[in-house]
Design an enzyme around this catalytic site. Structure first.
Site, PDB file in Angstrom:
ATOM      1  N   LYS A 154      30.781 -10.666 -37.766  1.00  0.00           N
ATOM      2  CA  LYS A 154      30.280 -12.032 -37.690  1.00  0.00           C
ATOM      3  C   LYS A 154      29.277 -12.132 -36.543  1.00  0.00           C
ATOM      4  O   LYS A 154      29.284 -11.232 -35.706  1.00  0.00           O
ATOM      5  CB  LYS A 154      31.428 -13.021 -37.512  1.00  0.00           C
ATOM      6  CG  LYS A 154      32.117 -12.916 -36.140  1.00  0.00           C
ATOM      7  CD  LYS A 154      33.199 -13.922 -35.988  1.00  0.00           C
ATOM      8  CE  LYS A 154      32.720 -15.249 -35.484  1.00  0.00           C
ATOM      9  NZ  LYS A 154      32.821 -15.412 -34.023  1.00  0.00           N
ATOM     10  N   ASP A 183      36.363 -10.841 -40.703  1.00  0.00           N
ATOM     11  CA  ASP A 183      36.773 -11.940 -39.829  1.00  0.00           C
ATOM     12  C   ASP A 183      38.075 -11.450 -39.212  1.00  0.00           C
ATOM     13  O   ASP A 183      39.089 -11.335 -39.905  1.00  0.00           O
ATOM     14  CB  ASP A 183      37.004 -13.219 -40.639  1.00  0.00           C
ATOM     15  CG  ASP A 183      37.345 -14.382 -39.729  1.00  0.00           C
ATOM     16  OD1 ASP A 183      38.251 -14.231 -38.879  1.00  0.00           O
ATOM     17  OD2 ASP A 183      36.714 -15.449 -39.848  1.00  0.00           O
ATOM     18  N   HIS A 184      38.041 -11.156 -37.920  1.00  0.00           N
ATOM     19  CA  HIS A 184      39.200 -10.440 -37.372  1.00  0.00           C
ATOM     20  C   HIS A 184      40.478 -11.279 -37.385  1.00  0.00           C
ATOM     21  O   HIS A 184      41.566 -10.744 -37.261  1.00  0.00           O
ATOM     22  CB  HIS A 184      38.905  -9.878 -35.976  1.00  0.00           C
ATOM     23  CG  HIS A 184      38.949 -10.892 -34.873  1.00  0.00           C
ATOM     24  ND1 HIS A 184      37.924 -11.756 -34.620  1.00  0.00           N
ATOM     25  CD2 HIS A 184      39.898 -11.175 -33.952  1.00  0.00           C
ATOM     26  CE1 HIS A 184      38.245 -12.538 -33.585  1.00  0.00           C
ATOM     27  NE2 HIS A 184      39.434 -12.194 -33.155  1.00  0.00           N
ATOM     28  N   HIS A 246      36.874 -18.420 -38.294  1.00  0.00           N
ATOM     29  CA  HIS A 246      38.298 -18.155 -38.048  1.00  0.00           C
ATOM     30  C   HIS A 246      39.190 -19.320 -38.496  1.00  0.00           C
ATOM     31  O   HIS A 246      40.188 -19.133 -39.191  1.00  0.00           O
ATOM     32  CB  HIS A 246      38.548 -17.902 -36.558  1.00  0.00           C
ATOM     33  CG  HIS A 246      37.735 -16.785 -35.975  1.00  0.00           C
ATOM     34  ND1 HIS A 246      37.374 -15.675 -36.700  1.00  0.00           N
ATOM     35  CD2 HIS A 246      37.227 -16.598 -34.727  1.00  0.00           C
ATOM     36  CE1 HIS A 246      36.665 -14.865 -35.923  1.00  0.00           C
ATOM     37  NE2 HIS A 246      36.557 -15.405 -34.723  1.00  0.00           N
ATOM     38  N   LYS A 342      36.654 -23.928 -25.855  1.00  0.00           N
ATOM     39  CA  LYS A 342      36.754 -23.015 -24.708  1.00  0.00           C
ATOM     40  C   LYS A 342      37.187 -23.794 -23.478  1.00  0.00           C
ATOM     41  O   LYS A 342      36.958 -24.995 -23.392  1.00  0.00           O
ATOM     42  CB  LYS A 342      35.381 -22.410 -24.410  1.00  0.00           C
ATOM     43  CG  LYS A 342      34.795 -21.617 -25.561  1.00  0.00           C
ATOM     44  CD  LYS A 342      35.068 -20.158 -25.376  1.00  0.00           C
ATOM     45  CE  LYS A 342      34.429 -19.322 -26.458  1.00  0.00           C
ATOM     46  NZ  LYS A 342      35.185 -18.088 -26.709  1.00  0.00           N
TER      47      LYS A 342
HETATM   48  C1  BG6 Z   1      35.316 -14.386 -31.513  1.00  0.00           C
HETATM   49  C2  BG6 Z   1      34.456 -15.378 -30.786  1.00  0.00           C
HETATM   50  O1  BG6 Z   1      34.932 -14.282 -32.858  1.00  0.00           O
HETATM   51  O2  BG6 Z   1      36.667 -14.800 -31.452  1.00  0.00           O
HETATM   52  C3  BG6 Z   1      34.927 -15.545 -29.358  1.00  0.00           C
HETATM   53  O3  BG6 Z   1      33.111 -14.953 -30.809  1.00  0.00           O
HETATM   54  C4  BG6 Z   1      36.390 -15.887 -29.317  1.00  0.00           C
HETATM   55  O4  BG6 Z   1      34.168 -16.538 -28.679  1.00  0.00           O
HETATM   56  C5  BG6 Z   1      37.181 -14.901 -30.151  1.00  0.00           C
HETATM   57  O5  BG6 Z   1      36.819 -15.852 -27.968  1.00  0.00           O
HETATM   58  C6  BG6 Z   1      38.629 -15.319 -30.261  1.00  0.00           C
HETATM   59  O6  BG6 Z   1      39.357 -14.256 -30.797  1.00  0.00           O
HETATM   60  P1  BG6 Z   1      40.862 -14.029 -30.394  1.00  0.00           P
HETATM   61  O7  BG6 Z   1      41.299 -12.890 -31.241  1.00  0.00           O
HETATM   62  O8  BG6 Z   1      40.890 -13.755 -28.933  1.00  0.00           O
HETATM   63  O9  BG6 Z   1      41.540 -15.325 -30.718  1.00  0.00           O
END
Ligand code: BG6
Length: 493
Positions: A154, A183-184, A246, A342
């Site tokens: 992404k 999308d992790h 997400h 954030k």
């Molecule tokens: C990323 C964003 O895709 O996801 C970041 O670019 C964010 O800004 C992050 O901090 C959050 O991922 P996780 O796995 O820490 O919840």
């Protein structure tokens, strides 16, 4: 299942993701016996890092995987990693890369199978794909049995038009079943467990609908700021960074109908139906915020506009909240409130399902409020992963008073602490050719179609009151007002 022999080729390998997430994930998979024995990794980037790449990756694996430097299993894994420098628009470089991969095929018996991973800035996605095509690396040659797949990181586009264009450019070279838009969040155990919770149990699904549920909240709160990513975040903001992808993925798992199998096509179809059933999000059902200076975990932090490489008059949102409705048989009339931001009070990603009140209040509540608190199912995606059910119980004593108690499942207590990061499952699935947990072209476009009008409307009207929440707080007041209009409140972070 163990994937077929293959080479994983990571473009943008000098970036943080490769070191912090991808290599540790591959190492874990290897140690768990889930990688083929014939296997290699190539890091590709523009700078010449041949001298430092190996040690740097080793460091990442040690930190990300809790591995000791002298662990005997580390060396055989490191021996399979190589580095290759090329500009992404250099035809000669791509020819050489092709030759390098062929050499690795002979050395490691990887049989021509390739998993390309584009961990590069989004402006390179289409260029690299085109060049893979031009140099005969994008499709197996006629009669060949080997496979080529491409994982794309992404952000996938910045609005509907750019996402469509990118899809067209990539689809020009690759067939849809070769494309794995990552999308992790979909790799997170707790996100996948939403489906297991709903469809692997008999007792929840009958109440998972408008007859029993009052509203749903999805929160993706982070206490961290932008972590030195000023130029990226200035263009992104909370909607593009987290909400459109997400959070919408999580929403689709919470709201979708049971698929008829867990195959990619079936799951993606049901997700798409959810997004398409959202008939637009009126801009007055959206709010945005930006953090000012404040205190996070007892430490003073600067406001967004004072962050490195951020405009002192920036109007980028670091918080966004929306109210939407899914207009289908199951959900009509149930509001979904989503928020992401954030520098909030805590790092919490969770889904909160708030149930309707019983028809009659027979008992007194112990709480200060007159209303009896509703039943709530909370699915905590991170941290302290777990699921809890809040219900009323009789407070011991001679009167019949109610107090809210929790029945809780904790991942760590039930299964021990997991060291897996979401990338492990997703890399494995891509090597196996299973796209269930990846975004499809139609899905990406459906979510952009929802958010693009909001972003356009926001761009036209200056955000007047920025910054409007202090770092370390629960977010801007306008987010509370969004729910207050409906007589509701966010659950506390
Ligand atoms: C990323 C964003 O895709 O996801 C970041 O670019 C964010 O800004 C992050 O901090 C959050 O991922 P996780 O796995 O820490 O919840």
């Amino acid at each position: 299942r163990i994937p077929e022999p293959c080479i994983v080729v990571i473009f943008g390998a000098s970036g943080d993701l490769t070191k912090r997430k991808l290599l540790p994930a591959l190492y874990h998979l290897d140690q768990s016996g889930l990688l083929p024995k014939d296997f290699a990794v190539v890091g590709v980037a523009r700078r010449d890092l041949s001298a430092t790449f190996g040690p740097d990756m080793k460091d990442g694996i040690m930190k990300g995987g809790g591995v000791e430097e002298n662990d005997p299993k580390l060396k055989p894994f490191m021996d399979r990693i190589s580095y290759f420098a090329t500009e992404f628009d250099d035809d000669a470089g791509f020819d050489k890369l092709k030759a390098h991969l062929a050499e690795l095929d002979s050395k490691f018996n990887t049989q021509g199978n390739r998993l390309f991973y584009l961990a590069v800035a989004p402006e390179f996605f289409a260029d690299i794909t085109r060049r893979l095509g031009k140099h005969g690396m994008a499709k197996p040659e006629a009669g060949d049995k080997h496979w080529v797949r491409v994982i794309i990181e992404k952000p996938f586009g910045t609005d509907l038009e750019s996402a469509r264009k990118l899809n067209d450019e990539i689809n020009d070279v690759l067939a849809e079943d070769q494309i794995f838009r990552i999308d992790h969040y979909l790799g997170k155990e707790t996100v996948q467990n939403i489906l297991v919770f709903r469809f692997g149990n008999g007792i929840f699904e009958p109440v998972w609908n408008r007859n029993f549920i009052d509203h749903v909240e999805i929160t993706a709160a982070e206490s961290i700021g932008i972590e030195g990513r000023g130029p990226f975040y200035e263009k992104a903001g909370a909607v593009r960074d987290v909400l459109q992808n997400h959070v919408m993925e999580v929403l689709s798992f919470v709201a979708m109908e049971p698929p008829d199998s867990f195959e990619a096509e079936a799951v993606r179809t049901e997700k798409l139906k959810v997004w398409r059933a959202i008939e637009g999000i009126p801009v007055n059902n959206t709010v945005r915020g930006q953090y000012g200076p404040g205190k996070v975990d007892g430490k003073e932090v600067v406001g967004y506009r004072q962050e490195d490489r951020v405009s002192p008059t920036s109007s980028t949102e670091t918080f966004a909240a929306i109210r939407l409705e899914i207009e289908n048989w199951r959900w009509a009339g149930v509001p979904f409130y989503l928020r992401a931001g954030k520098r909030l009070a805590k790092r919490v990603t969770e889904v909160t399902i708030v149930f309707k009140q019983p028809p009659l209040h027979l008992f007194k509540s112990n709480s200060s409020e007159d209303n009896i608190a509703p039943n709530i199912i909370k699915m905590r995606i991170q941290p302290d992963e777990g699921i809890s059910l809040q219900f009323g119980a009789k407070v011991p004593g001679p009167t019949t008073n109610l107090a809210q108690v929790n029945m809780a499942f904790s991942y760590a207590d039930a299964f021990g602490k997991s060291s897996a990061n979401g990338y492990e499952r997703l890399l494995l699935d891509a090597m196996l050719g299973d796209a269930t947990l990846f975004a499809h072209r139609d899905g990406v476009e459906a979510t952009w179609a929802l958010f693009t009008p909001i972003l356009e409307a926001w761009a036209k009207v200056e955000a007047k009151h920025f910054p409007n929440y202090a770092a370390g707080s629960e977010g801007p007041e306008c987010a509370d007002e969004l729910l207050a209009k409906d007589g509701r409140k966010w659950v506390e972070l």
